[in-house]
Design an enzyme around this catalytic site. Structure first.
Site, PDB file in Angstrom:
ATOM      1  N   ASP A  46      -0.338   5.085   0.522  1.00  0.00           N
ATOM      2  CA  ASP A  46      -0.654   6.154   1.483  1.00  0.00           C
ATOM      3  C   ASP A  46      -0.572   5.642   2.914  1.00  0.00           C
ATOM      4  OD1 ASP A  46      -1.337   8.931   1.416  1.00  0.00           O
ATOM      5  OD2 ASP A  46      -2.727   8.447  -0.219  1.00  0.00           O
ATOM      6  N   ASP A  86      -1.879  -0.268   5.727  1.00  0.00           N
ATOM      7  CA  ASP A  86      -2.214   0.358   7.009  1.00  0.00           C
ATOM      8  C   ASP A  86      -3.712   0.395   7.274  1.00  0.00           C
ATOM      9  OD1 ASP A  86      -2.827   2.236   5.086  1.00  0.00           O
ATOM     10  OD2 ASP A  86      -2.204   3.945   6.317  1.00  0.00           O
ATOM     11  N   ASP A 141       0.850  -1.190   0.000  1.00  0.00           N
ATOM     12  CA  ASP A 141       0.000   0.000   0.000  1.00  0.00           C
ATOM     13  C   ASP A 141       0.891   1.247   0.000  1.00  0.00           C
ATOM     14  OD1 ASP A 141      -2.361   1.604   0.328  1.00  0.00           O
ATOM     15  OD2 ASP A 141      -1.853   1.778   2.453  1.00  0.00           O
TER      16      ASP A 141
HETATM   17 MG   LIG Z   1      -2.998   3.284   3.179  1.00  0.00          MG
END
Ligand SMILES: [Mg+2]
Length: 258
Positions: free
Chosen positions: A21, A220, A19
């Protein structure tokens, strides 16, 4: 595949869907240690593919940003929900298909790259595509409704409720815009291509000549990233989250390499 399950169950898996961001960068800045962690993974022969639900930037733009942050990267190393959505619409319409799109210039650019034509004319459109659009308006919603009343397919980039713009602030994501279109049309989207669906990971495996058994996910978001891992049946590792066993990507890589 539990929250923060760490690197223990990743043995033998040589490809990672990472991932962006919150894991590799936050806003314009790299997450400390992320570039070194990606470098170490690559040094050990791990195929790294960067995945994001962000439909606002093209793959080329994301690759240029990563390269600027010290992570050498080509468009082929990046999968965005906008890219996947353009591919899906092309699967439906073929070359030259006319697409009424709610989204940014970046999403339009992905449609053009996929040999499709963005249009604002609901009578000429052959499909409706919804991505994140900070200029979303009642007029755009009305156009989408006019097109969908003709029975056209509706494709959404993702259902993210919001996205972070700072450690404390969020803005509305693609999900509320797609929900507005679905509510107006009184039917759900025919295809939603982003996380937490498995499409991004399936495409990553297909295009690299691997199988899902070769892959793991690091992200996240328990909902989006671990959701995609669950949908694809691969291990997922949570970072940069209060429940994560490894605080950051570098921690995951250290544990993975140990
Ligand atoms: Mg993310």
């Amino acid at each position: 595949m539990t929250l923060g399950s760490g690197a223990a169950d990743l043995g033998g898996r040589s490809c990672v869907a990472l991932d962006l961001d919150g894991v590799v960068y936050r806003g314009a800045a790299a997450v400390p240690g992320a570039a070194d962690a990606v470098g170490l993974l690559r040094l050990r022969g791990v195929r790294v593919v960067f995945t994001t639900n962000n439909s606002g930037s093209t793959r080329d733009q994301v690759a240029a940003k990563l390269t600027g942050l010290g992570i050498a990267c080509a468009a082929e190393d990046v999968l965005t929900s906008g890219y996947l959505a353009a591919r899906r619409v092309h699967d439906l319409l073929g070359d030259g298909g006319q697409v009424l799109r709610i989204g940014t210039a970046g999403l339009s650019a992905e449609l053009v790259t996929a040999r499709l034509h963005p249009t604002d004319d609901p009578q000429r459109a052959e499909a409706v595509l919804v991505g994140l659009d900070p200029t979303f308006s009642y007029a755009a919603l009305a156009s989408a409704l006019t097109a969908l009343r003709r029975g056209l397919p509706l494709v959404g980039c993702n259902r993210d409720a919001d996205y972070p713009v700072s450690p404390t602030d969020v803005l509305p994501g693609c999900g509320p815009l797609l929900a507005a279109v679905e509510t107006a049309a009184q039917r759900p989207a025919d295809h939603v291509v982003g996380k937490p669906g498995a499409d991004m990971l399936v495409l990553a495996a297909q295009t690299s000549g691997t199988t899902l058994d070769d892959w793991f996910v690091v992200g996240d978001s328990p909902a989006a990233d671990l959701g995609m891992a669950r949908a694809a049946g691969v291990p997922g590792v949570l970072v940069a989250h209060p429940e994560a066993a490894h605080a950051d990507l570098a921690g995951v890589v250290r544990a993975w390499a140990a």
